[in-house]
Design a protein around this motif. Structure first.
Motif, short mmCIF file in Angstrom:
data_model
loop_
_atom_site.label_atom_id
_atom_site.label_comp_id
_atom_site.label_asym_id
_atom_site.label_seq_id
_atom_site.Cartn_x
_atom_site.Cartn_y
_atom_site.Cartn_z
N ARG A 28 -7.57 -10.46 30.21
CA ARG A 28 -6.53 -11.19 30.55
C ARG A 28 -6.72 -11.91 28.79
NH1 ARG A 28 -7.79 -12.18 35.97
NH2 ARG A 28 -5.94 -11.73 37.11
N LEU A 29 -7.45 -12.00 28.24
CA LEU A 29 -7.58 -12.47 27.06
C LEU A 29 -6.94 -11.69 25.78
CD1 LEU A 29 -11.01 -14.12 26.33
CD2 LEU A 29 -8.76 -15.26 26.34
N SER A 30 -7.01 -10.47 26.09
CA SER A 30 -6.76 -9.31 25.35
C SER A 30 -5.24 -8.99 25.55
CB SER A 30 -7.25 -7.92 25.66
OG SER A 30 -8.53 -7.99 25.15
N MET A 31 -4.61 -9.30 26.88
CA MET A 31 -3.06 -9.41 27.14
C MET A 31 -2.50 -10.70 26.46
SD MET A 31 -3.42 -8.14 31.04
CE MET A 31 -1.84 -8.29 31.46
N ALA A 32 -3.28 -11.52 26.86
CA ALA A 32 -2.72 -13.13 25.93
C ALA A 32 -2.47 -12.74 24.47
CB ALA A 32 -3.52 -14.21 26.52
N ASN A 33 -3.11 -12.24 23.93
CA ASN A 33 -3.31 -12.00 22.18
C ASN A 33 -1.94 -11.27 22.14
OD1 ASN A 33 -5.57 -13.78 21.99
ND2 ASN A 33 -6.90 -11.90 22.14
N ILE A 34 -1.71 -10.03 23.01
CA ILE A 34 -0.66 -9.30 22.76
C ILE A 34 0.70 -10.22 22.85
CG2 ILE A 34 0.63 -7.37 23.53
CD1 ILE A 34 -1.84 -5.90 24.11
N TYR A 35 0.68 -11.00 23.76
CA TYR A 35 2.01 -11.74 24.13
C TYR A 35 2.21 -12.86 22.73
CZ TYR A 35 2.96 -10.20 29.07
OH TYR A 35 2.99 -9.62 30.12
N VAL A 36 1.01 -13.29 22.38
CA VAL A 36 1.21 -14.06 21.12
C VAL A 36 1.79 -13.26 20.01
CG1 VAL A 36 -0.27 -15.44 19.62
CG2 VAL A 36 -0.61 -15.61 21.89
N ARG A 37 1.39 -12.02 19.77
CA ARG A 37 2.18 -11.06 18.73
C ARG A 37 3.33 -10.92 19.07
NH1 ARG A 37 -2.92 -8.36 19.43
NH2 ARG A 37 -4.51 -9.11 17.82
N GLN A 38 3.74 -10.81 20.24
CA GLN A 38 5.23 -10.88 20.81
C GLN A 38 6.01 -11.83 20.72
OE1 GLN A 38 4.71 -8.58 24.36
NE2 GLN A 38 4.99 -6.59 23.26
N LYS A 39 5.28 -13.10 20.46
CA LYS A 39 5.72 -14.30 20.51
C LYS A 39 6.50 -14.75 21.68
CE LYS A 39 6.96 -14.35 15.34
NZ LYS A 39 8.30 -14.50 14.61
N ASN A 40 5.67 -14.22 22.82
CA ASN A 40 6.23 -14.73 24.19
C ASN A 40 5.08 -15.58 24.53
OD1 ASN A 40 6.88 -14.89 26.78
ND2 ASN A 40 7.05 -12.69 27.08
N TYR A 41 5.34 -16.87 23.96
CA TYR A 41 4.47 -17.74 24.30
C TYR A 41 3.99 -18.62 25.38
CZ TYR A 41 4.98 -18.07 19.10
OH TYR A 41 4.84 -17.39 17.88
N PRO A 42 5.04 -18.59 26.52
CA PRO A 42 4.70 -19.14 27.79
C PRO A 42 3.84 -18.20 28.55
CG PRO A 42 7.00 -19.25 27.27
CD PRO A 42 6.34 -18.53 26.20
N LYS A 43 4.00 -16.82 28.53
CA LYS A 43 3.15 -15.80 29.25
C LYS A 43 1.69 -15.74 28.69
CE LYS A 43 6.34 -12.66 30.93
NZ LYS A 43 6.67 -11.28 31.02
N ALA A 44 1.56 -16.03 27.14
CA ALA A 44 0.23 -16.19 26.65
C ALA A 44 -0.49 -17.35 27.07
CB ALA A 44 0.70 -16.19 24.95
N ILE A 45 0.25 -18.59 27.18
CA ILE A 45 -0.44 -19.66 27.71
C ILE A 45 -0.84 -19.44 29.26
CG2 ILE A 45 -0.16 -22.15 28.26
CD1 ILE A 45 1.32 -22.62 26.07
N LYS A 46 0.05 -18.96 29.80
CA LYS A 46 -0.35 -18.54 31.39
C LYS A 46 -1.63 -17.70 31.57
CE LYS A 46 1.62 -16.83 35.76
NZ LYS A 46 2.92 -16.09 36.26
N LEU A 47 -1.67 -16.72 30.68
CA LEU A 47 -2.87 -15.76 30.91
C LEU A 47 -3.98 -16.41 30.20
CD1 LEU A 47 -1.21 -12.33 29.86
CD2 LEU A 47 -2.15 -12.96 32.16
N TYR A 48 -3.96 -17.34 29.08
CA TYR A 48 -5.15 -17.96 28.80
C TYR A 48 -5.72 -18.86 29.55
CZ TYR A 48 -4.60 -16.65 23.64
OH TYR A 48 -4.56 -15.82 22.59
N CYS A 49 -4.88 -19.46 30.42
CA CYS A 49 -5.29 -20.47 31.69
C CYS A 49 -5.96 -19.68 32.56
CB CYS A 49 -4.41 -21.25 32.20
SG CYS A 49 -3.51 -22.52 31.01
#
Length: 716
Positions: free
Chosen positions: A135-156
Motif C-alpha cells: 500500500r505504501l508503493s501504491m500511495a507513492n504512485i498516487y502522489v506521482r499522479q497528484k491524486n492526493y486524497p487516495k494517497a493519504i487514504k493508502l498511507y493511513c
C-alpha cells in the motif's frame, strides 16, 4: 461405514506404518523425481529472468527490464499450472517476487495504471504478509499522479497495518502524509504530522518542512520550529568509523578504502543539513523581525549555541547580502571587510563581493586586487576569474580579459557569464566571427535568452547579413511580441534591405505599443512624406512636438507640411505661433519674411527687422561662447556614441533618411526680386509634386529660394 480419509492423493507420511516400503511402485517414484527436477529447472529459469530484469534496470534499459519481468510472470504461471496438475504445493514466495518485480518495472516505466493493478492483485491475496508495504508503493504512485486524497487514504491504511514496534517506518509514513498535506496546501494538518515526527524521531528534513509550514501560515511558532531544526540529529553515526589494527602497515589506505563511501555519505548529509538551516534562517528572518538583518541576528545567536556553530559566519555573510539588497551599504561593507581580514570559510565569497562592489564603483584596480584574493582562497573559482576579467575589461585591456574568461570556462565549461563576457570582448577586439561563435554556443545553453539573441542580431548586422539578423530577431518577437524596441529594430533591418512596406508595418506596430518613441515617429513621418501623405506626417510631427516641446524643429516641420500641401495661410499662422514661442529663432523668421513677401503682406518689414536683430544676437553669442559650445558639442557627441540600444541605431538611421529628403530642388514658386537680407531657405520636406494649374487666382510672380542652405540646428 464410510471412510474418514480423503479419497484423493495421500502422501507417504500419512500412510499406515504397517505398509512395507518395498510395496511402492518404482516407476511412480522415478516419475515423481523427473517431475520435481523439471519444476526446479522452471524455477531457475524464472529466477534468471528476474535477475536479468534487475540488471537491465540497473543499466537504465527500462524497456528490456519490463519485457523480462513480463516473461518471468508468464513462465511462473506455466509453472503454477504444472504444480497444480501434479499435486505439488505452489511456491508462494516465487509468485510474490515475480509480481512485485513486474509492478516495480511498470512503475519505473511510468506505466502507473498497470503497476496499480498488479499491486491490487498482490494485496487481495490473503496469504501475502506485506500488504502494508504494498500500500505504501501504491500511495507513492498516487502522489506521482497528484491524486492526493487516495494517497493519504493508502498511507493511513499502511500506517494502521504497521505495528508499533516498527517506529522508524511509522514515522516515515507520517512524514509522507505531512508532505502530501503540503501539496494540498493544508498546512495545519501538515504541521500536526511534522510535529509528531519531530517529537518521536526528529530529523533535519522534517524540521525544515515544519519551518516552511510555519512560515506559510505566518505562525509565530517559526522560532520554535527553527530551534527544533537546530536540535535535530544529522543521522550520521560516528561510531561506524573504521580504525586500522595495530599490525596494519598502511593504515591511511585501509581507512580510505574501507570508509570512503561512509565519509561521502556523512559529508553529503552534513552539507544538506547546513543548506536547510541557512535557507530556513534566510526565509524566516524578515518575517520574525522588522528587518532581515535583525532576524538574522537572532538566528546567528541560536546557531552559535547549537551543534552547527560553524554556520554563524554563513548567516552573518547572508546578513551582509541582505543589507546590500536593502541598499544599506555601510554596515554591509563593514561586515564584508571583517570577513576579509580574518580567515573564515566565506573569505573567498567575501572577496568576490567586494571585487564586484568596486567594479560597480568603477574602481577597477581595487576590484582586480580583491579578485586576486578570492583566487588565492580558491584558484579554480570561476566567479573570481569572471570578476578579474571584468576589472581588466573596465581598464579596456580586452586581451587579458579574454584570458580570464577562457580560464573560467576551462574550470567550469557551463559558465554562461564567462561565455557572454568573452563574446563581448571579441566584439571590442573587432573579431565578430569569434564573438559569433561564443554567442552561438551560449544560445545552445540558453535557448530563450533574449539578450543572447540580441547580440547575435547585432553581430549578423555587423557582418552585413541583414536577412540572418532578421531571422534571429524574429525569435525575440515570437517570445515577446509586445516589445516595441524589438519591433522598431526589425523595421530598421527591413528598411536596410529595401523593403519599405514591411519596415513600415513593424514601425507602426512599435508605434501602437509605445507611441512616445520620437525616433519611431520621425521615421513614420519621413515615410508619410515619401508616400505623399502630408496629412499623416503633420499628425506625427505634432505628436513629436508634444513629446519634445522645447525643440523648434518639430513645429517647423509641421508648418513645412502645410506649405507642401499648398495651405499657405495655415503655414503662415503656424510660423507666427512658432515665433511667439521662440522669438529668437532665425529659421522661423526667414520663413516668415519669405512667406510675407510671397503673399504681399505688410508685415514683411517688421519681420525683416526682427531677423536682422536675431542674426546680430546669434553672431555675438557665437563669438563669445565658441569654446564653450565646442566643448558641449564634444560631450554630447561622446554621450551619443556611448549608447548601444535599439533607439540609438534607429535615430541615426532616421537622421540619414530625413537628410536625404532635404534637397535644394525647385520650389513650387519663384522669387519676386532679390533681397538684401539672407532670408532664403530650403524646404525641409524636399521637392513636392507639381500642382495642377486650375486655380483662378494665381500669383503673377513667385519667389524662389534655391540658393539658401538650411542651418544645421534645423536638420532632424
Amino acid at each position: 461405514m464410510t471412510a474418514i480419509s480423503g479419497a484423493s492423493y495421500t502422501s507417504s507420511i500419512n500412510c499406515d506404518s504397517t505398509n512395507d516400503p518395498s510395496d511402492k511402485n518404482p516407476s511412480l517414484e522415478a516419475e515423481d523425481e523427473d517431475m520435481s527436477e523439471m519444476h526446479k529447472i522452471l524455477e531457475e529459469e524464472v529466477n534468471e529472468l528476474i535477475k536479468e530484469s534487475w540488471i537491465a534496470q540497473s543499466k537504465g534499459d527500462l524497456k528490456l527490464a519490463v519485457e523480462k519481468a513480463i516473461e518471468a510472470v508468464r513462465n511462473e504461471r506455466a509453472l503454477v499450472k504444472q504444480r497444480e496438475k501434479s499435486g505439488y504445493r505452489i511456491n508462494v514466495d516465487l509468485s510474490f517476487t515475480v509480481l512485485f518485480n513486474l509492478a516495480n518495472q511498470f512503475e519505473n516505466n511510468k506505466m502507473y495504471p498497470e503497476a496499480l493493478s498488479t499491486y491490487r492483485v498482490m494485496v487481495k491475496n490473503r496469504n501475502c504478509n506485506y500488504t502494508g508495504l504494498l500500500r505504501l508503493s501504491m500511495a507513492n504512485i498516487y502522489v506521482r499522479q497528484k491524486n492526493y486524497p487516495k494517497a493519504i487514504k493508502l498511507y493511513c491504511k499502511a500506517l494502521d497495518r504497521t505495528p508499533n514496534c516498527h517506529k522508524k517506518r511509522r514515522m516515515k509514513i507520517k512524514q509522507n502524509i505531512g508532505v502530501v498535506f503540503v501539496h494540498m496546501c493544508q498546512y495545519p494538518d501538515a504541521i500536526c504530522c511534522f510535529e509528531e515526527v519531530m517529537r518521536e524521531s526528529p530529523n533535519v528534513t522534517v524540521g525544515y518542512n515544519l519551518v516552511l509550514c510555519y512560515y506559510a501560515i505566518g505562525d509565530k511558532m517559526m522560532r520554535n520550529g527553527f530551534e527544533m531544526l537546530l536540535l535535530a540529529p544529522l543521522g550520521t553515526d560516528d561510531e561506524a568509523k573504521h580504525f586500522p589494527s595495530e599490525g596494519d602497515t598502511c593504515p591511511n589506505a585501509t581507512i580510505e578504502s574501507m570508509n570512503d563511501e561512509l565519509h561521502q555519505t556523512k559529508e553529503a548529509q552534513e552539507k544538506q543539513a547546513e543548506k536547510y538551516i541557512v535557507t530556513a534562517a534566510k526565509l524566516i528572518a524578515p518575517a520574525m523581525e522588522t528587518s532581515a538583518a535583525a532576524g538574522l541576528d537572532w538566528c546567528m545567536n541560536m546557531v552559535k549555541n547549537s551543534q552547527h556553530s560553524e554556520l554563524a559566519s554563513d548567516l552573518e555573510f547572508a546578513k551582509a547580502i541582505a543589507q546590500l539588497k536593502q541598499k544599506d551599504f555601510k554596515p554591509a561593507f563593514e561586515i564584508l571587510n571583517k570577513f576579509h581580514l580574518k580567515d573564515s570559510r566565506v573569505k573567498g565569497n567575501t572577496a568576490n563581493n567586494l571585487s564586484f562592489r568596486h567594479f560597480l564603483d568603477k574602481n577597477y584596480d581595487q576590484a582586480e586586487e580583491y579578485a586576486h584574493l578570492a583566487l588565492k582562497a580558491d584558484p579554480h573559482n570561476p566567479a573570481a576569474l569572471i570578476n578579474k576579467g571584468n576589472a581588466v575589461f573596465g581598464k579596456q585591456d580586452y586581451e587579458r580579459a579574454v584570458e580570464c574568461y577562457k580560464e573560467a570556462l576551462t574550470n567550469h565549461s557551463a559558465c554562461t557569464e564567462a561565455l557572454y563576457n568573452l563574446g563581448l570582448c571579441y566584439k571590442k577586439l573587432t573579431c565578430p566571427e569569434e564573438a559569433l561563435h561564443c554567442f552561438l554556443d551560449l544560445h545552445s545553453i540558453l535557448r530563450n535568452d533574449n539578450q543572447v539573441i540580441y547580440q547575435l542580431v547585432k553581430l549578423f548586422e555587423l557582418l552585413g547579413d541583414n536577412h540572418q539578423a532578421i531571422e534571429w530577431l524574429m525569435h525575440i518577437i515570437s517570445s515577446t511580441p509586445t516589445d516595441p524596441s524589438a519591433l522598431a529594430k526589425l523595421g530598421q533591418l527591413h528598411d536596410a534591405t529595401g523593403d519599405k512596406l514591411q519596415a513600415y508595418q513593424y514601425y507602426y506596430e512599435s508605434f501602437k505599443l509605445y507611441p512616445c518613441s520620437v525616433e519611431v515617429i520621425e521615421w513614420l513621418a519621413g515615410y508619410y512624406i515619401q508616400t505623399q501623405s502630408c496629412g499623416k506626417a503633420i499628425k506625427s510631427f505634432e505628436r513629436a512636438a508634444v513629446l519634445q516641446p522645447t525643440l523648434v524643429k518639430w513645429r517647423l516641420l509641421v508648418a513645412a507640411c502645410y506649405r507642401r500641401n499648398g495651405d499657405y495661410q495655415k503655414a503662415l499662422e503656424k510660423y507666427k505661433h512658432i515665433h511667439c514661442l521662440f522669438p529668437e529663432d532665425i529659421e522661423c523668421l526667414r520663413f516668415l519674411v519669405n512667406l510675407c513677401m510671397d503673399m504681399g503682406l505688410k508685415e514683411v518689414n517688421n519681420y525683416k527687422g526682427k531677423l536682422e536683430k536675431a542674426m546680430r544676437i546669434s553672431e555675438q553669442r557665437l563669438n563669445s561662447g565658441r569654446r564653450l559650445s565646442v566643448h558641449g558639442w564634444r560631450e554630447s557627441t561622446e554621450g551619443s556614441v556611448a549608447s548601444a540600444d535599439f533607439s540609438n541605431s534607429i535615430k541615426q538611421h532616421n537622421r540619414r533618411s530625413m537628410i536625404r529628403l532635404i534637397t535644394t530642388s525647385d520650389e513650387p514658386y519663384e522669387a519676386n526680386a532679390p533681397n538684401e537680407l539672407d532670408a532664403f531657405y530650403v524646404d525641409p520636406l524636399g521637392p513636392q509634386m507639381a500642382r495642377p494649374k486650375t486655380g483662378g487666382h494665381m500669383l503673377k510672380e513667385v519667389v524662389g529660394f534655391n540658393d539658401v542652405v538650411l542651418g544645421e540646428n534645423f536638420l532632424p
